[in-house]
Design a protein around this motif. Structure first.
Motif, PDB file in Angstrom:
ATOM      1  N   TYR A  16      64.813  53.847  30.373  1.00  0.00           N
ATOM      2  CA  TYR A  16      66.242  53.542  30.481  1.00  0.00           C
ATOM      3  C   TYR A  16      66.841  53.177  29.130  1.00  0.00           C
ATOM      4  CZ  TYR A  16      65.826  48.400  30.352  1.00  0.00           C
ATOM      5  OH  TYR A  16      65.612  47.099  29.968  1.00  0.00           O
ATOM      6  N   ILE A  17      66.053  52.541  28.259  1.00  0.00           N
ATOM      7  CA  ILE A  17      66.536  52.208  26.909  1.00  0.00           C
ATOM      8  C   ILE A  17      66.635  53.489  26.073  1.00  0.00           C
ATOM      9  CG2 ILE A  17      65.989  50.984  24.756  1.00  0.00           C
ATOM     10  CD1 ILE A  17      66.967  49.099  26.898  1.00  0.00           C
ATOM     11  N   GLN A  18      65.642  54.373  26.194  1.00  0.00           N
ATOM     12  CA  GLN A  18      65.715  55.645  25.477  1.00  0.00           C
ATOM     13  C   GLN A  18      66.958  56.424  25.900  1.00  0.00           C
ATOM     14  OE1 GLN A  18      62.143  58.107  25.173  1.00  0.00           O
ATOM     15  NE2 GLN A  18      60.944  56.379  25.987  1.00  0.00           N
ATOM     16  N   LEU A  19      67.218  56.451  27.201  1.00  0.00           N
ATOM     17  CA  LEU A  19      68.383  57.152  27.724  1.00  0.00           C
ATOM     18  C   LEU A  19      69.671  56.531  27.186  1.00  0.00           C
ATOM     19  CD1 LEU A  19      69.563  59.302  29.540  1.00  0.00           C
ATOM     20  CD2 LEU A  19      69.198  57.781  31.490  1.00  0.00           C
ATOM     21  N   ARG A  20      69.757  55.213  27.220  1.00  0.00           N
ATOM     22  CA  ARG A  20      70.913  54.496  26.665  1.00  0.00           C
ATOM     23  C   ARG A  20      71.112  54.876  25.199  1.00  0.00           C
ATOM     24  NH1 ARG A  20      71.142  50.781  22.855  1.00  0.00           N
ATOM     25  NH2 ARG A  20      72.859  49.312  22.829  1.00  0.00           N
ATOM     26  N   ASN A  21      70.023  54.830  24.431  1.00  0.00           N
ATOM     27  CA  ASN A  21      70.102  55.116  23.003  1.00  0.00           C
ATOM     28  C   ASN A  21      70.547  56.551  22.729  1.00  0.00           C
ATOM     29  OD1 ASN A  21      69.212  52.501  22.642  1.00  0.00           O
ATOM     30  ND2 ASN A  21      67.153  53.070  21.991  1.00  0.00           N
ATOM     31  N   LYS A  22      70.045  57.499  23.516  1.00  0.00           N
ATOM     32  CA  LYS A  22      70.411  58.912  23.324  1.00  0.00           C
ATOM     33  C   LYS A  22      71.890  59.145  23.641  1.00  0.00           C
ATOM     34  CE  LYS A  22      66.395  60.681  22.190  1.00  0.00           C
ATOM     35  NZ  LYS A  22      66.132  61.437  20.981  1.00  0.00           N
ATOM     36  N   ILE A  23      72.391  58.488  24.663  1.00  0.00           N
ATOM     37  CA  ILE A  23      73.808  58.641  25.003  1.00  0.00           C
ATOM     38  C   ILE A  23      74.682  58.032  23.903  1.00  0.00           C
ATOM     39  CG2 ILE A  23      75.619  57.938  26.628  1.00  0.00           C
ATOM     40  CD1 ILE A  23      73.468  58.330  28.862  1.00  0.00           C
ATOM     41  N   ILE A  24      74.313  56.866  23.402  1.00  0.00           N
ATOM     42  CA  ILE A  24      75.084  56.253  22.309  1.00  0.00           C
ATOM     43  C   ILE A  24      75.024  57.138  21.064  1.00  0.00           C
ATOM     44  CG2 ILE A  24      75.206  54.290  20.716  1.00  0.00           C
ATOM     45  CD1 ILE A  24      74.454  52.485  23.069  1.00  0.00           C
ATOM     46  N   GLU A  25      73.854  57.722  20.795  1.00  0.00           N
ATOM     47  CA  GLU A  25      73.751  58.631  19.647  1.00  0.00           C
ATOM     48  C   GLU A  25      74.657  59.849  19.849  1.00  0.00           C
ATOM     49  OE1 GLU A  25      70.453  61.396  17.360  1.00  0.00           O
ATOM     50  OE2 GLU A  25      69.764  59.523  18.268  1.00  0.00           O
ATOM     51  N   GLY A  26      74.729  60.359  21.074  1.00  0.00           N
ATOM     52  CA  GLY A  26      75.625  61.486  21.364  1.00  0.00           C
ATOM     53  C   GLY A  26      77.080  61.139  21.115  1.00  0.00           C
ATOM     54  N   ILE A  27      77.451  59.909  21.466  1.00  0.00           N
ATOM     55  CA  ILE A  27      78.816  59.442  21.223  1.00  0.00           C
ATOM     56  C   ILE A  27      79.054  59.298  19.717  1.00  0.00           C
ATOM     57  CG2 ILE A  27      80.417  57.510  21.507  1.00  0.00           C
ATOM     58  CD1 ILE A  27      78.957  56.982  24.247  1.00  0.00           C
ATOM     59  N   ALA A  28      78.118  58.663  19.032  1.00  0.00           N
ATOM     60  CA  ALA A  28      78.269  58.420  17.592  1.00  0.00           C
ATOM     61  C   ALA A  28      78.366  59.724  16.807  1.00  0.00           C
ATOM     62  CB  ALA A  28      77.099  57.580  17.077  1.00  0.00           C
ATOM     63  N   SER A  29      77.621  60.745  17.252  1.00  0.00           N
ATOM     64  CA  SER A  29      77.600  62.020  16.533  1.00  0.00           C
ATOM     65  C   SER A  29      78.799  62.902  16.882  1.00  0.00           C
ATOM     66  CB  SER A  29      76.315  62.781  16.853  1.00  0.00           C
ATOM     67  OG  SER A  29      76.328  63.206  18.204  1.00  0.00           O
ATOM     68  N   GLY A  30      79.566  62.512  17.926  1.00  0.00           N
ATOM     69  CA  GLY A  30      80.715  63.304  18.335  1.00  0.00           C
ATOM     70  C   GLY A  30      80.386  64.384  19.358  1.00  0.00           C
ATOM     71  N   ARG A  31      79.118  64.509  19.751  1.00  0.00           N
ATOM     72  CA  ARG A  31      78.761  65.496  20.779  1.00  0.00           C
ATOM     73  C   ARG A  31      79.282  65.062  22.144  1.00  0.00           C
ATOM     74  NH1 ARG A  31      72.684  65.755  18.779  1.00  0.00           N
ATOM     75  NH2 ARG A  31      73.035  63.637  19.418  1.00  0.00           N
ATOM     76  N   LEU A  32      79.426  63.749  22.324  1.00  0.00           N
ATOM     77  CA  LEU A  32      80.046  63.197  23.531  1.00  0.00           C
ATOM     78  C   LEU A  32      81.318  62.483  23.094  1.00  0.00           C
ATOM     79  CD1 LEU A  32      76.909  61.702  25.320  1.00  0.00           C
ATOM     80  CD2 LEU A  32      78.193  63.722  25.999  1.00  0.00           C
ATOM     81  N   LYS A  33      82.417  62.837  23.731  1.00  0.00           N
ATOM     82  CA  LYS A  33      83.714  62.280  23.335  1.00  0.00           C
ATOM     83  C   LYS A  33      84.299  61.430  24.458  1.00  0.00           C
ATOM     84  CE  LYS A  33      84.751  66.102  20.214  1.00  0.00           C
ATOM     85  NZ  LYS A  33      83.465  65.966  19.657  1.00  0.00           N
ATOM     86  N   PRO A  34      85.204  60.501  24.113  1.00  0.00           N
ATOM     87  CA  PRO A  34      85.850  59.705  25.155  1.00  0.00           C
ATOM     88  C   PRO A  34      86.424  60.595  26.260  1.00  0.00           C
ATOM     89  CG  PRO A  34      86.412  58.835  23.010  1.00  0.00           C
ATOM     90  CD  PRO A  34      85.667  60.136  22.775  1.00  0.00           C
TER      91      PRO A  34
END
Length: 127
Positions: A16-34
């Motif tokens: 669950y922490i790995q998943l959390r971290n990957k989603i935050i990384e996706g947001i930080a990199s711009g691959r996931l947007k608001p």
């Protein structure tokens, strides 16, 4: 989800922490947007081959931290109103998380410049 999630099932870091971290990384990199939707708990658990409670735990943590919104109609989305700024609490956690890495780097003979260079490289890769 418009990013590929890879998890290390052999890691000491909980899934669950790995998943959390990957989603935050996706947001930080711009691959996931608001406003971007994420898969439902059930769908992501199935796709990753993990328990639904694991995905739910990651989603709930991200919601508490201000990165996700969870709606009955819209489902799970990246928080549409932006993200919380770095608070004093976050900075304290950052120092706490970095301390063992800095300590190990010193023990292994890395200079401050080498350590900061690695940090800067990762920062640039994500941005």
């Amino acid at each position: 989800m418009n990013m590929i999630l890879t998890l290390d099932y052999e890691s000491d870091l909980p899934i669950y922490i790995q998943l959390r971290n990957k989603i935050i990384e996706g947001i930080a990199s711009g691959r996931l947007k608001p406003g971007d939707p994420l898969p439902s708990v059930r769908a992501l658990a199935r796709d990753l081959g993990v328990n639904m409670h694991t995905v739910n735990k990651a989603y709930q943590l991200l919601k508490q931290e201000g990165f996700l919104s969870i709606h009955r109609q819209k489902g799970v989305v990246i928080h549409p109103d932006g993200f919380p700024p770095a608070s004093e609490r976050f900075l304290e956690r950052l120092k706490e998380d970095l301390r063992p890495l800095v300590s190990e780097s010193v023990c292994r003979g890395l200079s401050e410049e080498e350590f900061l260079s690695v940090c800067a490289k990762i920062f640039r890769e994500i941005q």
